[in-house]
Design a protein around this motif. Sequence first.
Motif, mmCIF file in Angstrom:
data_model
loop_
_atom_site.group_PDB
_atom_site.id
_atom_site.type_symbol
_atom_site.label_atom_id
_atom_site.label_comp_id
_atom_site.label_asym_id
_atom_site.label_seq_id
_atom_site.Cartn_x
_atom_site.Cartn_y
_atom_site.Cartn_z
ATOM 1 N N LEU A 164 -4.792 -7.251 -0.929
ATOM 2 C CA LEU A 164 -4.582 -6.382 0.221
ATOM 3 C C LEU A 164 -3.661 -5.224 -0.130
ATOM 4 C CD1 LEU A 164 -3.578 -8.725 3.158
ATOM 5 C CD2 LEU A 164 -5.532 -7.174 3.113
ATOM 6 N N ALA A 165 -3.978 -4.063 0.448
ATOM 7 C CA ALA A 165 -3.003 -2.979 0.414
ATOM 8 C C ALA A 165 -2.635 -2.718 1.858
ATOM 9 C CB ALA A 165 -3.599 -1.746 -0.219
ATOM 10 N N MET A 166 -1.334 -2.735 2.149
ATOM 11 C CA MET A 166 -0.914 -2.414 3.512
ATOM 12 C C MET A 166 -0.611 -0.928 3.568
ATOM 13 S SD MET A 166 1.376 -5.528 4.858
ATOM 14 C CE MET A 166 0.604 -7.084 5.280
ATOM 15 N N ILE A 167 -1.251 -0.272 4.521
ATOM 16 C CA ILE A 167 -1.127 1.177 4.626
ATOM 17 C C ILE A 167 -0.412 1.515 5.919
ATOM 18 C CG2 ILE A 167 -2.388 3.379 4.647
ATOM 19 C CD1 ILE A 167 -2.928 1.839 2.140
ATOM 20 N N TYR A 168 0.601 2.376 5.798
ATOM 21 C CA TYR A 168 1.314 2.788 7.002
ATOM 22 C C TYR A 168 1.673 4.259 6.869
ATOM 23 C CZ TYR A 168 4.641 2.703 10.834
ATOM 24 O OH TYR A 168 5.300 2.958 12.007
ATOM 25 N N ARG A 169 1.253 5.049 7.819
ATOM 26 C CA ARG A 169 1.509 6.491 7.818
ATOM 27 C C ARG A 169 1.157 7.141 6.483
ATOM 28 N NH1 ARG A 169 6.548 7.527 11.799
ATOM 29 N NH2 ARG A 169 5.632 6.366 13.509
ATOM 30 N N GLY A 227 -16.019 -7.583 -8.362
ATOM 31 C CA GLY A 227 -16.240 -8.797 -7.583
ATOM 32 C C GLY A 227 -15.080 -9.163 -6.678
ATOM 33 N N GLU A 228 -14.197 -8.223 -6.483
ATOM 34 C CA GLU A 228 -13.019 -8.489 -5.669
ATOM 35 C C GLU A 228 -13.248 -8.014 -4.235
ATOM 36 O OE1 GLU A 228 -8.331 -7.790 -6.415
ATOM 37 O OE2 GLU A 228 -9.583 -6.053 -6.771
ATOM 38 N N ILE A 229 -12.680 -8.745 -3.278
ATOM 39 C CA ILE A 229 -12.682 -8.237 -1.908
ATOM 40 C C ILE A 229 -11.306 -7.645 -1.685
ATOM 41 C CG2 ILE A 229 -12.917 -8.776 0.539
ATOM 42 C CD1 ILE A 229 -14.589 -11.192 -0.239
ATOM 43 N N PHE A 230 -11.298 -6.325 -1.590
ATOM 44 C CA PHE A 230 -10.036 -5.623 -1.496
ATOM 45 C C PHE A 230 -9.863 -5.085 -0.090
ATOM 46 C CE2 PHE A 230 -7.004 -2.263 -1.966
ATOM 47 C CZ PHE A 230 -6.120 -2.728 -2.937
ATOM 48 N N GLY A 231 -8.782 -5.463 0.556
ATOM 49 C CA GLY A 231 -8.593 -5.065 1.950
ATOM 50 C C GLY A 231 -7.587 -3.939 2.098
ATOM 51 N N PHE A 232 -7.906 -3.056 3.014
ATOM 52 C CA PHE A 232 -6.990 -1.992 3.399
ATOM 53 C C PHE A 232 -6.537 -2.332 4.798
ATOM 54 C CE2 PHE A 232 -7.094 2.576 1.618
ATOM 55 C CZ PHE A 232 -6.605 2.133 0.407
ATOM 56 N N LEU A 233 -5.277 -2.692 4.940
ATOM 57 C CA LEU A 233 -4.796 -3.140 6.238
ATOM 58 C C LEU A 233 -3.811 -2.125 6.807
ATOM 59 C CD1 LEU A 233 -4.673 -5.565 8.246
ATOM 60 C CD2 LEU A 233 -2.756 -6.422 6.921
ATOM 61 N N GLY A 234 -3.980 -1.808 8.049
ATOM 62 C CA GLY A 234 -3.035 -0.869 8.662
ATOM 63 C C GLY A 234 -3.491 -0.512 10.051
ATOM 64 N N PRO A 235 -2.571 0.065 10.843
ATOM 65 C CA PRO A 235 -2.951 0.436 12.216
ATOM 66 C C PRO A 235 -3.918 1.619 12.212
ATOM 67 C CG PRO A 235 -0.728 1.182 11.739
ATOM 68 C CD PRO A 235 -1.172 0.398 10.546
ATOM 69 N N ASN A 236 -4.508 1.892 13.377
ATOM 70 C CA ASN A 236 -5.387 3.055 13.495
ATOM 71 C C ASN A 236 -4.600 4.316 13.159
ATOM 72 O OD1 ASN A 236 -7.634 1.615 14.340
ATOM 73 N ND2 ASN A 236 -6.947 1.629 16.476
ATOM 74 N N GLY A 237 -5.235 5.201 12.421
ATOM 75 C CA GLY A 237 -4.578 6.458 12.093
ATOM 76 C C GLY A 237 -3.644 6.373 10.909
ATOM 77 N N ALA A 238 -3.659 5.231 10.196
ATOM 78 C CA ALA A 238 -2.753 5.062 9.066
ATOM 79 C C ALA A 238 -3.242 5.817 7.838
ATOM 80 C CB ALA A 238 -2.593 3.585 8.739
ATOM 81 N N GLY A 239 -4.525 6.189 7.830
ATOM 82 C CA GLY A 239 -5.062 6.893 6.676
ATOM 83 C C GLY A 239 -6.069 6.074 5.896
ATOM 84 N N LYS A 240 -6.425 4.889 6.437
ATOM 85 C CA LYS A 240 -7.384 4.022 5.734
ATOM 86 C C LYS A 240 -8.743 4.689 5.601
ATOM 87 C CE LYS A 240 -7.131 1.174 8.872
ATOM 88 N NZ LYS A 240 -6.932 0.466 10.067
ATOM 89 N N SER A 241 -9.243 5.193 6.725
ATOM 90 C CA SER A 241 -10.575 5.783 6.709
ATOM 91 C C SER A 241 -10.618 7.036 5.848
ATOM 92 C CB SER A 241 -11.019 6.140 8.124
ATOM 93 O OG SER A 241 -11.151 4.967 8.876
#
Lengths: 317, 377
Positions: free
Chosen positions: A207-212, A33-47
């Motif tokens: 939130l998880a912040m994703i970078y490179r 039931g959690e809304i979990f966000g993956f935040l990061g610029p394009n190409g960070a590896g989120k997708s």
Amino acid sequence: MNTEDRSVLIESLVKRFGDFTAVDHISLETRRGEIFGFLGPNGAGKSTCIRMLCGLLRPTSGRAIVAGFDVAREPESVRQHIGYMSQKFSLYNDLKVIENLHLFAGLYNVPRDLVGERIAWALEMADLKGKEAMMTGTLPSGWKQRLALGCAVLHRPPIIFLDEPTSGVDPISRRQFWDLIHQMAAEGVTVFVTTHYMEEAEYCNRLAMIYRGKMVALGTPTELKQKSMKGELLLIECEPLGVAVETLQGAPEVLDAAVFGNALHVLVPNAGKETARLQAYLVAREVQVSKIEPIRPSLEDVFVALTSEREGRKEPV
Amino acid sequence: MRWVRLKAVARKEVIHIIRDVRSLGIVVIMPVVLVLFFGYGVSLDLKHLPIYVYDREASEQSQALLKRFQSSDYFEIVRVVNNYSELAKALDDGRAKMAFVIPSDFSEKLRAGGTVSVQALVDATDDNTANIIIGYTQALVQVYSNDVQLEWLQRRGQRVQPPPLSVETRTWYNENLESSAFIVPGVLAVVMSVIGAFLTSLTVAREWERGTMEQLISTPVTSLEIMLGKLVPYFLVGLFDAGVCVVLAIFWFQVPFRGTVMALLISSALFLIALLCLGFFISVVTKNQLAASQIALVATFLPAFLLSGFLFAIEQMPQFVQLVTRILPARYYVSSLKMIFLKGTPVAMLYPQLVPLAIFALVLATLATRIFQKRLV
């Protein structure tokens, strides 16, 4: 966490494409039931990360359990228990709204006696009642996006993955879409969502912040704003901005300086102490300061601070 | 494998075919157009070839010889001229395929019992046509020559000896030597190449190009269900089009159909499966509609046209090309079509055609399934 919770558990997940490491040892878990966000610029590896969690890509190493199933070993069971919405709402434009819904009901093997009810529910939820006969290609993008979501949840999955669900959608539709996401989470659905909109990230529980490819921070938006910054933030309105930001980046006691709109955000160890000193420092260098005050950091500040820390240099991102 | 999921994919694919004007056109109109086109347009029979005549004698005898030409189906005397230059011009312009010259001492020499040479100038730009013209001309002149000899002998009261050898010909399978009888059945191979490989080559590539494949495979649907769901509609369309071609061939072009429907169905199904899987394979590998359709055309349509024995006899191709045809499903299909239509060969006797077709179908199906599974994860 108990895998019976039917949520997401990731341990040291890695995906390499040749020499390039798209996802670099990411570990996390989500609650039901959690809304979990993956935040990061394009190409960070989120997708890439989301695609592994949906069983669309095989992880190079590490482990991911989704809805109680291992994504590498039981991708098909994973797919039966998730809903996935890819970046460009990939529906069939030459199918009518109702035909797309029937297609996905079939693909998810929705029991025949439930199909009618589920489709009615999805239409209601997506606010598309009465639009059944419209050709999907002619729908405005906000509607298409809600239809895509409706299609992805016809089998009532416990987890849904939304990859940049709101890109290219107008602000009102975007707001409406987030209401929908909150509604689903309230019903116990875990929502895993990627975004590069900072204001959307605020809507997430965690939130998880994703970078490179790396996870640079994890927590609630409030936690991130309070704990991730190694210092306090000052807002400085001054003229000329370009000179000011260059000057400040080399100034003593300044951890970071970046342009935000028509002002500067400057990270310092102690806002109270530095206010007067920085003003004098700038004025001495022929910068006219019209305003200087301590502010609460936004997620964007957090992100900029964390990523420039990674870069090992002080420069705005 | 779940029937529900397969059916969902198949139904969607049918909607794609119906909603897309181009694919619908290819499915409905193309078979008819191709059958009519090949049935009427491509005739390998040479009839009513235009010839010019320069009769330098204009005697009763020379007219008798020309009459033989005139009454034959193969030639049409377009004009009688009075000089060589007009003959040469007619050949140059292509108004005449042959110029025929009778010498001025024609009847005189005949009466004397000597040998007369008549001249035939043949346009040999197309060597095949030229050879046929020469053959026809020699045959006509030979018959006339025999008749003259006969008459000469009779006039001298000699007993006429029948010629020592004569050939009794019976043309089997295609009694009237109509080229449409063997061309029209072969159109099936061309039509199926378009439906089978060309149309299917677009379907998977399109999903990748539009990003719908990603959404599709995020559902529990398996690669086999996607593949079958996509191919089954095209399989049925292919068989339907084959039926259209067969009906047109039999009822419009009066091509004899001596075999069984079963034999036709089995060979068509095997050929179609091989092509569908090939088209699918190409589509999976290229992931690009333009590239896929180009490759599919080169790999199936052109060979079906040129190397299958559809228009040109394989036996007359160079040795190397003959070897190449052995790896073409179309070759076996066209050959089985001719046997089924014209010879009425039963299924049991068609194994030299059906076994290779079955092998192609099996190998290509396996390849397509494998590569598709690999590309998905």
